[in-house]
Design a protein around this motif. Sequence first.
Motif, PDB file in Angstrom:
ATOM      1  N   LEU A  22     -35.363  -8.443  38.343  1.00  0.00           N
ATOM      2  CA  LEU A  22     -35.962  -7.804  37.165  1.00  0.00           C
ATOM      3  C   LEU A  22     -35.005  -6.793  36.537  1.00  0.00           C
ATOM      4  CD1 LEU A  22     -39.616  -7.260  38.425  1.00  0.00           C
ATOM      5  CD2 LEU A  22     -38.910  -8.717  36.513  1.00  0.00           C
ATOM      6  N   ASN A  23     -34.256  -6.095  37.364  1.00  0.00           N
ATOM      7  CA  ASN A  23     -33.331  -5.086  36.843  1.00  0.00           C
ATOM      8  C   ASN A  23     -32.197  -5.714  36.028  1.00  0.00           C
ATOM      9  OD1 ASN A  23     -34.783  -3.041  38.047  1.00  0.00           O
ATOM     10  ND2 ASN A  23     -33.449  -2.871  39.840  1.00  0.00           N
ATOM     11  N   LEU A  24     -31.823  -6.933  36.386  1.00  0.00           N
ATOM     12  CA  LEU A  24     -30.688  -7.581  35.726  1.00  0.00           C
ATOM     13  C   LEU A  24     -31.109  -8.522  34.601  1.00  0.00           C
ATOM     14  CD1 LEU A  24     -28.575  -8.432  38.913  1.00  0.00           C
ATOM     15  CD2 LEU A  24     -28.070  -6.674  37.199  1.00  0.00           C
ATOM     16  N   SER A  25     -32.375  -8.901  34.598  1.00  0.00           N
ATOM     17  CA  SER A  25     -32.852  -9.882  33.621  1.00  0.00           C
ATOM     18  C   SER A  25     -33.484  -9.205  32.410  1.00  0.00           C
ATOM     19  CB  SER A  25     -33.863 -10.819  34.278  1.00  0.00           C
ATOM     20  OG  SER A  25     -34.420 -11.705  33.325  1.00  0.00           O
ATOM     21  N   THR A  26     -33.234  -9.787  31.247  1.00  0.00           N
ATOM     22  CA  THR A  26     -33.834  -9.267  30.017  1.00  0.00           C
ATOM     23  C   THR A  26     -35.086 -10.037  29.617  1.00  0.00           C
ATOM     24  OG1 THR A  26     -32.408 -10.702  28.667  1.00  0.00           O
ATOM     25  CG2 THR A  26     -31.601  -8.474  29.146  1.00  0.00           C
ATOM     26  N   ASN A  27     -35.420 -11.081  30.373  1.00  0.00           N
ATOM     27  CA  ASN A  27     -36.627 -11.852  30.042  1.00  0.00           C
ATOM     28  C   ASN A  27     -37.507 -12.099  31.257  1.00  0.00           C
ATOM     29  OD1 ASN A  27     -35.249 -13.787  31.463  1.00  0.00           O
ATOM     30  ND2 ASN A  27     -35.233 -15.338  29.834  1.00  0.00           N
ATOM     31  N   SER A  28     -37.475 -11.113  32.174  1.00  0.00           N
ATOM     32  CA  SER A  28     -38.286 -11.200  33.399  1.00  0.00           C
ATOM     33  C   SER A  28     -38.012 -12.491  34.167  1.00  0.00           C
ATOM     34  CB  SER A  28     -39.790 -11.094  33.075  1.00  0.00           C
ATOM     35  OG  SER A  28     -40.076  -9.850  32.474  1.00  0.00           O
ATOM     36  N   PHE A  29     -36.712 -12.813  34.230  1.00  0.00           N
ATOM     37  CA  PHE A  29     -36.264 -14.007  34.961  1.00  0.00           C
ATOM     38  C   PHE A  29     -36.994 -15.251  34.433  1.00  0.00           C
ATOM     39  CE2 PHE A  29     -35.127 -16.444  38.871  1.00  0.00           C
ATOM     40  CZ  PHE A  29     -33.766 -16.162  38.861  1.00  0.00           C
ATOM     41  N   ASN A  30     -36.803 -15.439  33.132  1.00  0.00           N
ATOM     42  CA  ASN A  30     -37.431 -16.577  32.437  1.00  0.00           C
ATOM     43  C   ASN A  30     -38.961 -16.515  32.533  1.00  0.00           C
ATOM     44  OD1 ASN A  30     -37.287 -18.833  30.802  1.00  0.00           O
ATOM     45  ND2 ASN A  30     -37.132 -20.271  32.504  1.00  0.00           N
ATOM     46  N   SER A  31     -39.488 -15.284  32.472  1.00  0.00           N
ATOM     47  CA  SER A  31     -40.940 -15.024  32.506  1.00  0.00           C
ATOM     48  C   SER A  31     -41.587 -15.462  33.822  1.00  0.00           C
ATOM     49  CB  SER A  31     -41.637 -15.725  31.327  1.00  0.00           C
ATOM     50  OG  SER A  31     -41.128 -15.255  30.093  1.00  0.00           O
ATOM     51  N   LEU A  32     -40.807 -15.568  34.862  1.00  0.00           N
ATOM     52  CA  LEU A  32     -41.343 -15.973  36.164  1.00  0.00           C
ATOM     53  C   LEU A  32     -41.730 -14.766  37.024  1.00  0.00           C
ATOM     54  CD1 LEU A  32     -38.783 -18.804  36.987  1.00  0.00           C
ATOM     55  CD2 LEU A  32     -41.166 -19.094  36.263  1.00  0.00           C
ATOM     56  N   LEU A  33     -41.321 -13.597  36.590  1.00  0.00           N
ATOM     57  CA  LEU A  33     -41.589 -12.373  37.344  1.00  0.00           C
ATOM     58  C   LEU A  33     -42.279 -11.348  36.432  1.00  0.00           C
ATOM     59  CD1 LEU A  33     -38.167 -12.003  39.220  1.00  0.00           C
ATOM     60  CD2 LEU A  33     -40.314 -12.926  40.134  1.00  0.00           C
ATOM     61  N   PHE A  84     -27.315 -18.775  33.339  1.00  0.00           N
ATOM     62  CA  PHE A  84     -27.646 -17.350  33.313  1.00  0.00           C
ATOM     63  C   PHE A  84     -28.521 -16.945  32.125  1.00  0.00           C
ATOM     64  CE2 PHE A  84     -24.257 -15.160  36.162  1.00  0.00           C
ATOM     65  CZ  PHE A  84     -24.505 -16.085  37.165  1.00  0.00           C
ATOM     66  N   PRO A  85     -28.125 -17.286  30.896  1.00  0.00           N
ATOM     67  CA  PRO A  85     -28.926 -16.846  29.747  1.00  0.00           C
ATOM     68  C   PRO A  85     -30.382 -17.305  29.818  1.00  0.00           C
ATOM     69  CG  PRO A  85     -26.775 -17.619  29.021  1.00  0.00           C
ATOM     70  CD  PRO A  85     -26.903 -18.008  30.461  1.00  0.00           C
ATOM     71  N   GLN A  86     -30.606 -18.475  30.410  1.00  0.00           N
ATOM     72  CA  GLN A  86     -31.975 -18.974  30.533  1.00  0.00           C
ATOM     73  C   GLN A  86     -32.848 -18.003  31.319  1.00  0.00           C
ATOM     74  OE1 GLN A  86     -32.245 -22.988  32.097  1.00  0.00           O
ATOM     75  NE2 GLN A  86     -34.305 -22.644  32.872  1.00  0.00           N
ATOM     76  N   PHE A  87     -32.235 -17.303  32.245  1.00  0.00           N
ATOM     77  CA  PHE A  87     -32.976 -16.363  33.077  1.00  0.00           C
ATOM     78  C   PHE A  87     -32.749 -14.911  32.647  1.00  0.00           C
ATOM     79  CE2 PHE A  87     -32.532 -20.178  35.631  1.00  0.00           C
ATOM     80  CZ  PHE A  87     -33.838 -20.374  36.082  1.00  0.00           C
ATOM     81  N   GLY A  88     -32.276 -14.753  31.417  1.00  0.00           N
ATOM     82  CA  GLY A  88     -32.092 -13.409  30.882  1.00  0.00           C
ATOM     83  C   GLY A  88     -30.934 -12.664  31.514  1.00  0.00           C
ATOM     84  N   LEU A  89     -29.974 -13.387  32.052  1.00  0.00           N
ATOM     85  CA  LEU A  89     -28.827 -12.778  32.730  1.00  0.00           C
ATOM     86  C   LEU A  89     -27.593 -12.899  31.842  1.00  0.00           C
ATOM     87  CD1 LEU A  89     -29.467 -14.435  36.208  1.00  0.00           C
ATOM     88  CD2 LEU A  89     -30.165 -12.138  35.499  1.00  0.00           C
TER      89      LEU A  89
END
Length: 258
Positions: A22-33, A84-89
């Motif tokens: 969550l700290n590294l992702s800008t999209n809540s890990f592809n909205s999974l978290l 990475f971008p898919q998971f907001g990374l």
Amino acid sequence: MPDIKLISSDGVVFFVDQQTLLNLSTNSFNSLLPITSTHETERLIHLPQIHSSELNILLHVLYKLDCVQYNPSLPSILYSIDLFPQFGLSPKVLIRPQTPIYKILLSQASFYPLEVYCLCGKHDIYELATPVSSRLLSLTLSTLTDKDAERMGSVYLARLFKLHRTRVETLLRSLMPAPCLHNPTNKCGFEKQKALASAWTMTTAYLSWSAKPDVSTSTIRAIFNAMTTHITCPDCLKGRDERLNQIIVNWSITKNTI
């Protein structure tokens, strides 16, 4: 502390802590978290699009761990980073000079510079693209495919073309003028010194046609020496060598990265 499980497409389970993701992702890990349930069976995430080899790389990058022990293939690394971008990374943020993945990619660039440079261009990883670009000086730009150009993007394609063009132009500018005339002697007056000037002009013309951005200093010296073998005057040869040494020094310090 691991509190969730990620399951790859081939059924391999990875234990991770969701706060790091969550700290590294800008999209809540592809909205999974986040997962708020305390039930063990509900604290898992299936990732059917990622094989365990790629997921292993992704997680090693997130935790800044070295995955070289797993001997990951370059295609697996590239595919993982493309996800990475898919998971907001952000690859640009996560692949920095001090990270293990940066060092792995830089070592891979010794063998696959174009592939790594295309990755850098796609994700704007300038800090890695810069050293990698020096390994592309020997590349014949006309061999780039449409796929290569599309993957690296217009900005990094333009930077690569500019690097090649600038280095060749810099070399050609440094070749002139020819060595200065020396004081006339009994054996070599101003008229005889025209032989060196003529040979120098011919050599410059040859290099203007054949010079490449990766031409070595030894090659430059060898070409000038070969084109002036008929010069026997010690003063002319001294002038040639002094001028040639200036060119070699300038070429050695010419910028060789984007």
